[in-house]
Design an enzyme around this catalytic site. Structure first.
Site, short mmCIF file in Angstrom:
data_model
loop_
_atom_site.label_atom_id
_atom_site.label_comp_id
_atom_site.label_asym_id
_atom_site.label_seq_id
_atom_site.Cartn_x
_atom_site.Cartn_y
_atom_site.Cartn_z
N HIS A 1 0.83 -1.21 0.00
CA HIS A 1 0.00 0.00 0.00
C HIS A 1 0.86 1.26 0.00
O HIS A 1 0.39 2.33 0.34
CB HIS A 1 -0.93 -0.02 1.22
CG HIS A 1 -1.86 -1.19 1.18
ND1 HIS A 1 -3.15 -1.10 0.71
CD2 HIS A 1 -1.65 -2.50 1.49
CE1 HIS A 1 -3.71 -2.30 0.77
NE2 HIS A 1 -2.82 -3.17 1.23
N LYS B 1 32.78 9.02 11.49
CA LYS B 1 33.17 9.17 12.90
C LYS B 1 34.21 10.30 13.02
O LYS B 1 34.20 11.08 13.96
CB LYS B 1 33.76 7.86 13.43
CG LYS B 1 32.73 6.73 13.56
CD LYS B 1 33.33 5.46 14.16
CE LYS B 1 32.29 4.34 14.24
NZ LYS B 1 32.77 3.11 14.85
C1 G6Q Z 1 30.07 -2.47 11.24
C2 G6Q Z 1 30.65 -1.15 11.39
C3 G6Q Z 1 29.86 -0.21 12.24
C4 G6Q Z 1 30.06 -0.42 13.73
C5 G6Q Z 1 29.51 0.78 14.49
C6 G6Q Z 1 29.69 0.65 15.97
O1 G6Q Z 1 30.56 -3.35 10.62
O2 G6Q Z 1 31.95 -1.26 11.80
O3 G6Q Z 1 28.49 -0.22 11.96
O4 G6Q Z 1 29.44 -1.60 14.15
O5 G6Q Z 1 30.14 1.93 14.01
O6 G6Q Z 1 31.04 0.50 16.30
P1 G6Q Z 1 31.46 0.07 17.74
O7 G6Q Z 1 30.90 -1.30 18.00
O8 G6Q Z 1 32.95 0.09 17.77
O9 G6Q Z 1 30.86 1.06 18.70
#
Ligand code: G6Q
Length: 550
Positions: free
Chosen positions: A384, A516
């Site tokens: 939908h 990051k």
């Molecule tokens: C996944 C990535 C990313 C990661 C997050 C959290 O493969 O690396 O999604 O899981 O950025 O990272 P942390 O677990 O180090 O906090």
């Protein structure tokens, strides 16, 4: 190796594509009564029907040749052998060890890692059982009633998706919450529903430095201490899952409350590790082990089944056929199960973070498409909303339809009315996407409604469906821990297979790391009292505007 799109098997596929690209699946079905028989795989209770795809026997053979030319079998051996195939981070990708229920030794740097895997699994078992039985209590002696997993990306999406999917197996006595977004609304709304005396926080972070997770964890700690007024309470209310023991201890979490995992577990492949602690507490260790069993089954299937009967390989090759030859750049995942409503967003990370890359393993810019834009929504809600585009849009969207045959919920007439309707919608969609509705059929339908000639002429093109829109149907018995483990592992290996053929490293994520890094550059600028300059004019003005109006 020459790039894959210059290989002889790619070139042969291209010629084959030019010859077959306009063939309608309707004709393929009418010419071949055995089409379903030839293009489906039955693995235990999993039925994968890929007959509604724009392929012939020859297409499949040529795609398999391509996988062979990309040395897929060799790469698969390297994955299972723990080679450091994630070479940009100098890491193995050994998530298969976490669910290695055979317990056969798996060597990493010459040492069997299974004893450590089992040690953490035992720690998870003991801890989760003690929480469930009420032996582990809050600081004031209250039983734990809420668990809050604080993590993001790979440390959130898998556990959140699984706890939702396996709700019928969850305890009624503990509610799992997942906080990931640094937007204060996420943690604030969760804390509003929790009682500090009976809440356990699980800080899940591989690095224990992720800004969102650490900010949320510190806010949770402040909230807890505001009510319980004693640093000692942290011991009872916080545990951590991390590879960074030093940072965890600095946060104030006791050594005994740290659940270890390892560099050879990628974030988005970590739900099988201690990152699954929230799952374990919610559904219990026995069910968690079933999840691991399911994934282990698929690991074996992926290793052993011939390529033309290998579910992850077939899904990977179909995806590649559409992206690289038809240039269909998106892929929809459509689970017909409310429990799997988070599955598309979970898979978005698994797939797009793994294969959304434009540099190949040799450091060269890639000149063919890699990972698709993956999206989806649970059925029938999607019908939908966006299915209109899948039926009649100018984009063709190859889709995976996923459905358990049995529901956990007995509701409606005969106890299965809802599920029968769901199944009917599932099947009807795949059928009509494939068949379409010809001009003639559409006009005949309108004639039966006694409309005048002019209206019929005007409406016919709008009511015509080209069809020939590909879909793969994945059916299994019931959404239980084992089948969910199997489903996830099927997609993990599909993603790996595609990455191998595209010659990319599916296990790093420099785009995430970049995010990051840049957030950390902007934050101090938002705090500095002077007008910000030094970025481009848009960025400077956005920073200054928010500063002025905050
Ligand atoms: C996944 C990535 C990313 C990661 C997050 C959290 O493969 O690396 O999604 O899981 O950025 O990272 P942390 O677990 O180090 O906090």
């Amino acid at each position: 190796m020459a790039t894959i799109n210059k290989s002889s098997s790619w070139k042969i596929l291209n010629t084959h594509f030019e010859k077959t690209k306009s063939i309608h699946m309707r004709d393929l079905f009418s010419k071949d009564m055995n089409r379903f028989k030839n293009f489906h795989i039955q693995y235990e209770d999993f039925l994968v029907d890929f007959s509604k795809n724009r392929i012939t026997d020859e297409t499949l053979n040529l795609l398999i040749n391509l996988a062979k030319e990309a040395k897929f079998e060799n790469w698969r051996d390297r994955l299972f052998a723990g080679d450091k195939i994630n070479f940009t981070e100098n890491r193995s990708a050994l998530h298969i060890a976490l669910r290695n229920r055979s317990n056969n030794p798996i060597l990493f740097n010459g040492k069997d890692i299974m004893p450590n895997v089992n040690k953490v699994l035992n720690q998870m078992k003991e801890f989760s059982e003690n929480v469930r039985k009420g032996k582990i209590k809050g600081y004031t002696g209250k039983k734990i009633k809420s668990i809050v997993n604080i993590g993001i990306g790979g440390s959130d999406l898998g556990p959140a998706m699984i706890c939702k999917a396996l709700k019928p197996y969850g305890t009624n006595e503990i509610t799992p919450y997942f906080v990931s977004n640094v937007d204060g609304a996420d943690i604030a709304q969760t804390l509003d529903t929790c009682d500090p005396e009976s809440t356990l926080f699980i800080v899940a972070s591989k690095t224990f430095t992720t800004q969102e997770t650490m900010t949320n964890a510190y806010s949770a700690r402040t909230w807890l201490l505001k009510y319980l007024k004693d640093q000692e309470a942290i011991k009872n209310h916080f545990v951590a899952i991390s590879t960074n023991q030093i940072a965890v201890e600095k946060f104030g979490i006791n050594k005994e409350n740290i659940f270890e995992f390892w560099d050879w577990v990628g974030g988005r492949y970590s739900l099988w590790s201690a990152i699954g602690l929230s799952i374990c507490i919610y559904i219990g260790m026995e069910n968690f082990k079933e999840l691991l069993e399911g994934a282990h089954d698929i690991d074996n299937h992926f290793k052993e089944a011939p390529l033309n009967k290998n579910i992850p390989v077939i899904l990977a090759l179909l995806g590649l056929w559409y992206i690289n030859f038809f240039k269909f750049n998106t892929h929809a995942v459509l689970p017909y199960d409310q429990g799997l409503s988070l599955f598309p967003s979970y898979l978005q990370q698994a797939d797009m973070e793994s294969n959304g890359k434009f540099i190949d393993r040799d450091g060269k810019k890639i000149s063919y498409h890699t990972g698709p834009i993956l999206w989806g929504e649970s059925g029938t809600n999607g019908q939908h909303a966006f299915y209109q585009l899948i039926h009649q849009g100018t984009e063709v969207v190859p889709s995976d339809f996923i459905m358990p045959i049995h529901s956990h919920y007995s509701i409606g007439k005969n106890g299965n009315e809802h599920h029968k309707i769901l199944i009917a919608n599932f099947i009807a969609q795949t059928q009509s996407l494939m068949m379409g509705k010809t001009n003639k059929e559409a006009s005949l339908e309108l004639k039966k409604q006694n409309l005048n000639q002019e209206t019929i002429k005007q409406l016919t093109p709008h009511k015509t469906f080209e069809g020939n829109r590909p879909s793969t149907s994945i059916l299994f018995n019931k959404l239980d821990p084992k089948s969910l483990g199997r489903l996830i592992a099927i997609y993990e290996h599909k993603i790996f297979t595609q990455g191998v053929i595209w010659n990319i490293n599916s296990f790093d994520q420099w785009g995430v790391e970049y995010g990051k890094q840049i957030a950390k550059l902007v934050l101090p600028k938002l705090i500095e009292p002077i007008e910000t300059s030094g970025f481009d004019s848009s960025t400077n003005n956005l920073i200054n505007y928010t500063k002025k109006n905050i």
